[in-house]
Design a protein around this motif. Structure first.
Motif, PDB file in Angstrom:
ATOM      1  N   MET A 175       9.366 -21.276  10.227  1.00 10.89           N
ATOM      2  CA  MET A 175       8.438 -22.179   9.746  1.00 10.89           C
ATOM      3  C   MET A 175       7.558 -22.430  11.265  1.00 10.89           C
ATOM      4  N   SER A 176       6.076 -22.407  11.216  1.00  6.91           N
ATOM      5  CA  SER A 176       5.187 -22.861  11.971  1.00  6.91           C
ATOM      6  C   SER A 176       5.357 -24.173  12.475  1.00  6.91           C
ATOM      7  N   GLU A 177       4.651 -24.843  13.124  1.00  6.47           N
ATOM      8  CA  GLU A 177       4.379 -25.947  13.788  1.00  6.47           C
ATOM      9  C   GLU A 177       3.209 -26.559  13.350  1.00  6.47           C
ATOM     10  N   ILE A 178       2.587 -26.585  12.167  1.00  7.87           N
ATOM     11  CA  ILE A 178       1.488 -27.202  11.764  1.00  7.87           C
ATOM     12  C   ILE A 178       1.926 -28.622  11.260  1.00  7.87           C
ATOM     13  N   THR A 179       1.360 -29.471  11.998  1.00  2.00           N
ATOM     14  CA  THR A 179       1.890 -31.060  11.481  1.00  2.00           C
ATOM     15  C   THR A 179       0.501 -31.725  11.077  1.00  2.00           C
ATOM     16  N   PRO A 180       0.730 -32.649  10.182  1.00  2.00           N
ATOM     17  CA  PRO A 180      -0.616 -33.487   9.722  1.00  2.00           C
ATOM     18  C   PRO A 180      -1.311 -34.010  10.982  1.00  2.00           C
ATOM     19  N   ASP A 181      -0.695 -34.521  12.101  1.00  2.00           N
ATOM     20  CA  ASP A 181      -1.634 -34.895  13.286  1.00  2.00           C
ATOM     21  C   ASP A 181      -2.470 -33.608  13.808  1.00  2.00           C
ATOM     22  N   LEU A 182      -1.905 -32.307  13.639  1.00  2.00           N
ATOM     23  CA  LEU A 182      -2.727 -31.123  14.064  1.00  2.00           C
ATOM     24  C   LEU A 182      -3.915 -30.954  13.127  1.00  2.00           C
ATOM     25  N   VAL A 183      -3.581 -31.127  11.950  1.00  2.00           N
ATOM     26  CA  VAL A 183      -4.728 -30.929  11.069  1.00  2.00           C
ATOM     27  C   VAL A 183      -5.738 -31.831  11.145  1.00  2.00           C
TER      28      VAL A 183
ATOM     29  N   GLU B 241      -6.271 -34.447   1.524  1.00  2.00           N
ATOM     30  CA  GLU B 241      -6.469 -32.978   1.948  1.00  2.00           C
ATOM     31  C   GLU B 241      -5.922 -32.717   3.362  1.00  2.00           C
ATOM     32  N   VAL B 242      -5.411 -33.735   4.112  1.00  2.00           N
ATOM     33  CA  VAL B 242      -4.665 -33.496   5.192  1.00  2.00           C
ATOM     34  C   VAL B 242      -3.109 -32.851   4.730  1.00  2.00           C
ATOM     35  N   THR B 243      -2.595 -33.500   3.797  1.00  2.00           N
ATOM     36  CA  THR B 243      -1.288 -33.040   3.326  1.00  2.00           C
ATOM     37  C   THR B 243      -1.501 -31.690   2.652  1.00  2.00           C
ATOM     38  N   ARG B 244      -2.812 -31.316   1.890  1.00  2.00           N
ATOM     39  CA  ARG B 244      -2.723 -29.990   1.244  1.00  2.00           C
ATOM     40  C   ARG B 244      -2.938 -29.126   2.406  1.00  2.00           C
ATOM     41  N   LEU B 245      -3.816 -29.239   3.301  1.00  2.00           N
ATOM     42  CA  LEU B 245      -4.203 -28.101   4.399  1.00  2.00           C
ATOM     43  C   LEU B 245      -3.134 -28.076   5.308  1.00  2.00           C
ATOM     44  N   THR B 246      -2.136 -29.101   5.568  1.00  2.00           N
ATOM     45  CA  THR B 246      -1.005 -28.956   6.286  1.00  2.00           C
ATOM     46  C   THR B 246      -0.076 -27.737   5.673  1.00  2.00           C
ATOM     47  N   GLY B 247       0.259 -27.620   4.527  1.00  2.00           N
ATOM     48  CA  GLY B 247       0.738 -26.940   3.832  1.00  2.00           C
ATOM     49  C   GLY B 247       0.126 -25.324   3.839  1.00  2.00           C
ATOM     50  N   GLN B 248      -1.087 -25.223   3.304  1.00  2.00           N
ATOM     51  CA  GLN B 248      -1.843 -24.094   3.386  1.00  2.00           C
ATOM     52  C   GLN B 248      -2.003 -23.450   4.602  1.00  2.00           C
ATOM     53  N   LEU B 249      -2.160 -24.239   5.557  1.00  2.00           N
ATOM     54  CA  LEU B 249      -2.188 -23.432   7.089  1.00  2.00           C
ATOM     55  C   LEU B 249      -0.910 -22.928   7.772  1.00  2.00           C
TER      56      LEU B 249
ATOM     57  N   ALA C 220       2.324 -14.466  11.672  1.00  2.00           N
ATOM     58  CA  ALA C 220       3.744 -14.176  12.312  1.00  2.00           C
ATOM     59  C   ALA C 220       4.258 -13.024  11.818  1.00  2.00           C
ATOM     60  N   LYS C 221       4.597 -13.028  10.217  1.00  2.00           N
ATOM     61  CA  LYS C 221       5.112 -11.762   9.906  1.00  2.00           C
ATOM     62  C   LYS C 221       4.440 -10.493  10.001  1.00  2.00           C
TER      63      LYS C 221
END
Length: 99
Positions: free
Chosen positions: A1-9, A24-32, A40-41
Motif C-alpha cells: 500500500m502507498s502512503e496516501i492519507t486524507p491529510d495529504l489529499v 471528496e477527501v475520503t473518495r480521492l484518498t482511495g482513488q489516489l 509502483a507495480k
C-alpha cells in the motif's frame, strides 16, 4: 500500500486551490492510493531490458507524396466569402488590434 492519507489529499487540494469536502477527501484518498499502487507495480516490471515505447503497435507513415494539382483561383476562393477586399478575406479585428 502507498502512503496516501486524507491529510495529504487535503494538502494537495490546498496546493491546487480546490476546496474539498470530507466525502471528496475520503473518495480521492482511495482513488489516489490505487493509482500510486498501480504506478509502483509498473515500476517493478519496467526493467532495463524492456524497451520503452510510446505506442504499443508499430506505426508506419501513411502520408501520400506531395503532388502539384489543380488549385483554386483567387476569385474562386473568395466567391463565397461573406466579405472580401483587395483579393483577401476580410474579417473583424480581434484582440483590440487596430487596422
Amino acid at each position: 500500500m502507498s502512503e496516501i492519507t486524507p491529510d495529504l489529499v487535503r494538502h494537495l487540494g490546498v496546493l491546487a486551490r480546490i476546496q474539498l469536502s470530507d466525502d471528496e477527501v475520503t473518495r480521492l484518498t482511495g482513488q489516489l492510493d490505487v493509482i500510486v499502487d498501480n504506478i509502483a507495480k509498473v515500476s517493478q516490471v519496467a526493467t532495463p531490458d524492456v524497451v520503452a515505447t510510446s505506442h504499443p503497435i508499430p506505426l508506419s507513415n501513411v502520408f501520400r507524396p506531395d503532388e502539384v494539382g489543380e488549385t483554386l483561383t483567387r476569385e474562386q476562393a473568395l466567391q463565397n466569402a461573406p466579405d472580401a477586399a483587395d483579393g483577401r478575406f476580410r474579417v473583424t479585428a480581434i484582440l483590440g488590434e487596430e487596422q
